[in-house]
Scaffold this active site. Structure first.
Site, short mmCIF file in Angstrom:
data_model
loop_
_atom_site.label_atom_id
_atom_site.label_comp_id
_atom_site.label_asym_id
_atom_site.label_seq_id
_atom_site.Cartn_x
_atom_site.Cartn_y
_atom_site.Cartn_z
N ASP A 1 5.86 -5.00 1.41
CA ASP A 1 5.89 -4.55 2.29
C ASP A 1 6.92 -5.20 3.67
O ASP A 1 7.68 -5.18 4.29
CB ASP A 1 5.26 -3.71 3.15
CG ASP A 1 4.38 -2.31 1.66
OD1 ASP A 1 4.88 -2.89 1.14
OD2 ASP A 1 3.64 -1.76 2.12
N GLU B 1 -6.92 -5.99 -3.78
CA GLU B 1 -5.90 -6.51 -3.62
C GLU B 1 -5.14 -7.23 -3.83
O GLU B 1 -4.05 -6.92 -4.40
CB GLU B 1 -5.51 -5.39 -2.79
CG GLU B 1 -4.73 -4.53 -1.88
CD GLU B 1 -3.97 -3.69 -0.92
OE1 GLU B 1 -4.70 -4.17 0.02
OE2 GLU B 1 -3.17 -3.36 -0.50
C1 GLC Z 1 1.13 -1.66 -0.13
C2 GLC Z 1 1.67 -2.42 -0.98
C3 GLC Z 1 3.05 -2.02 -2.32
C4 GLC Z 1 1.86 -0.86 -3.11
C5 GLC Z 1 1.28 0.32 -1.90
C6 GLC Z 1 0.16 1.19 -3.03
O1 GLC Z 1 2.12 -0.25 0.88
O2 GLC Z 1 2.60 -3.26 -0.45
O3 GLC Z 1 3.53 -2.97 -3.09
O4 GLC Z 1 2.71 0.18 -4.54
O5 GLC Z 1 0.29 -0.13 -0.65
O6 GLC Z 1 -1.19 0.19 -3.54
#
Ligand code: GLC
Length: 446
Positions: free
Chosen positions: A172, A414
């Site tokens: 992101d 995470e």
């Molecule tokens: C965040 C991460 C993305 C992931 C999402 C759900 O947006 O950057 O890569 O898919 O979370 O875990």
């Protein structure tokens, strides 16, 4: 004996995380209400773990993704778990585009194409007749997805596909995008908030910082920039023609295109197995992508970068994407060696708990800030796979071990600080658990 038991307990703990996040048809990234929806590449990584002990669930995880497929073949990065009146549904309003499905809310953008990888990994666990059935079931929708990627995202047939939003990279707040958004596409109202240092007044619109300390997420100005980009896309009804005719900033992302190259190789394998022909134009596009990736090599910096779509200007901010051509598998052994050098360098990617999402000597590097420093298990998994295919078996094994140790020490978080392996972000994170199951099974196979 005792070590074996500890390892079995660790695998059981990973399975518990996936059970905790189980929503029936799919597995959410985390159990809390921070990420309740189905995400595209999350589900692919989750299925890669699930296939080791519940093959039917792994298949379901993938099949559920097609609930959200648009009529033009697009697979959205999110399939919303709530109804059309929810906050998220109203943010996305996927119904503004006639291709969006009627019965489920989705986002209007995609995410990295690791779907074919997950399909093949599931296939490896099936007998040949079962694999044939599995591939046949999935083939038309997978093909439509790859065709969409080229039809809409490579409009001039240049080979590389473009992305319209940083969320599409899956990374992101990755520096090249954030840097460019700030330079070229920051609305005046966000600039004013930034200048007047009023961003704390805008915390209310954030869901993530209710669950995770603010210093482990992106800054509020960055988050506002991402939402404002999303609104621009929505105003254009997620219609690629309208998006490309106006001044929307778009990127040919090194990481996404590397994953596409590998996905294409898998698609070819799937088609061959079920004796289906792939359209000639698609095969041409696939070849072009492999050749075009080389245009992203910068001889001065001796590394790959993403590129701005219109001007073809390289965006010289190194990130984890720099190493992702190792996963693509299409670059020369010589280039692969150059990337491995970056991976070994302690000033760059060679930290104690690799691989940082941004090299440690970069101005953006921050050990806990989301995709601007932390180590993530999914990107490690992809690079381990690439290293193995290039014959860097010792590097792959060292990275596999440090990834497993990091999670053993800190839990199924995470992401992790690449400096000391300390946990960050959300606990009980699905792809961390799923890929640890896979990395441990991998050890037994090698
Ligand atoms: C965040 C991460 C993305 C992931 C999402 C759900 O947006 O950057 O890569 O898919 O979370 O875990």
């Amino acid at each position: 004996m005792e070590t074996k038991q500890t390892e079995l307990d660790f695998i059981e703990a990973a399975k518990t995380v996936l059970t905790m996040n189980d929503k029936g048809a799919y597995t959410a990234p985390v159990s809390s209400s921070m990420y309740p929806h189905q995400w595209l590449w999350d589900s692919c990584f989750i299925a890669i773990g699930l296939r080791h002990y519940d093959i039917e669930k792994a298949k379901l995880e993938i099949l559920s993704l097609f609930r959200g497929q648009w009529a033009n073949g697009m697979l959205p990065n999110m399939i919303l778990s709530d109804d059309k009146n929810s906050r998220n549904a109203k943010i996305w309003r996927s119904w503004v585009n006639p291709n969006a499905p009627d019965d489920v809310g989705t986002s209007g953008i995609t995410q990295p194409p690791v779907l074919a990888e997950a399909i093949v990994r599931i296939g490896q666990k099936l007998s040949k007749p079962e694999r044939r059935t599995w591939y046949k079931t999935i083939f038309p929708a997978l093909l439509a997805y790859h065709e969409w990627l080229y039809a809409e995202r490579d409009p001039y047939g240049e080979g590389l596909v473009l992305l319209v939003h940083p969320w599409e990279t899956g990374l992101d707040n990755t520096p090249p995008w954030m840097h460019e958004l700030k330079d070229h596409q920051m609305p005046l109202w966000i600039q004013a908030i930034d200048k007047l240092k009023l961003s704390s007044l805008f915390h209310f619109f954030r869901n993530d910082t209710k669950f995770v300390p603010a210093e482990e997420r992106m800054g509020t100005i960055d988050a506002l920039a991402l939402y404002s980009t999303q609104r621009r896309l929505r105003r254009k009804n997620y219609d690629i023609k309208r998006i490309l005719t106006r001044t929307q900033f778009t990127i040919e992302d090194i990481s996404f295109n590397s994953m596409l190259i590998r996905a294409n190789q898998h698609l070819v394998e799937i088609a061959k197995f079920i004796r289906e022909d792939l359209p000639g134009s698609l095969l041409e596009s696939m070849k072009r992508t492999e050749r075009a990736l080389e245009q992203l090599w910068d001889p001065y910096a001796s590394q790959y970068f993403s590129r701005e779509f219109v001007s073809h200007r390289l965006l010289k901010q190194p990130t984890i994407g720099t190493l992702m051509p190792l996963y693509a598998g299409s670059i020369t052994k010589e280039r692969a060696k150059q990337l491995v050098k970056l991976l070994e360098d302690s000033q760059l990617f060679g930290t104690h708990y690799p691989i940082p999402s941004v090299p440690v000597n970069n101005e953006y590097f921050s050990p806990k800030r989301y995709w601007q420093g932390p180590s993530w298990v999914n990107t490690n998994w992809l690079i381990i796979d690439g290293l193995k295919r290039y014959g860097f078996r010792d590097h792959a094994e060292a990275l596999r071990e440090s990834t497993v140790d990091m999670v053993k020490q800190s839990g199924f978080y995470e992401y992790f600080s690449p400096l000391d392996g300390k946990p960050s972000g959300a606990p009980n994170f699905s792809w961390t658990a799923a890929l640890i199951i896979d990395l441990l099974a991998d050890k037994d196979n090698s």
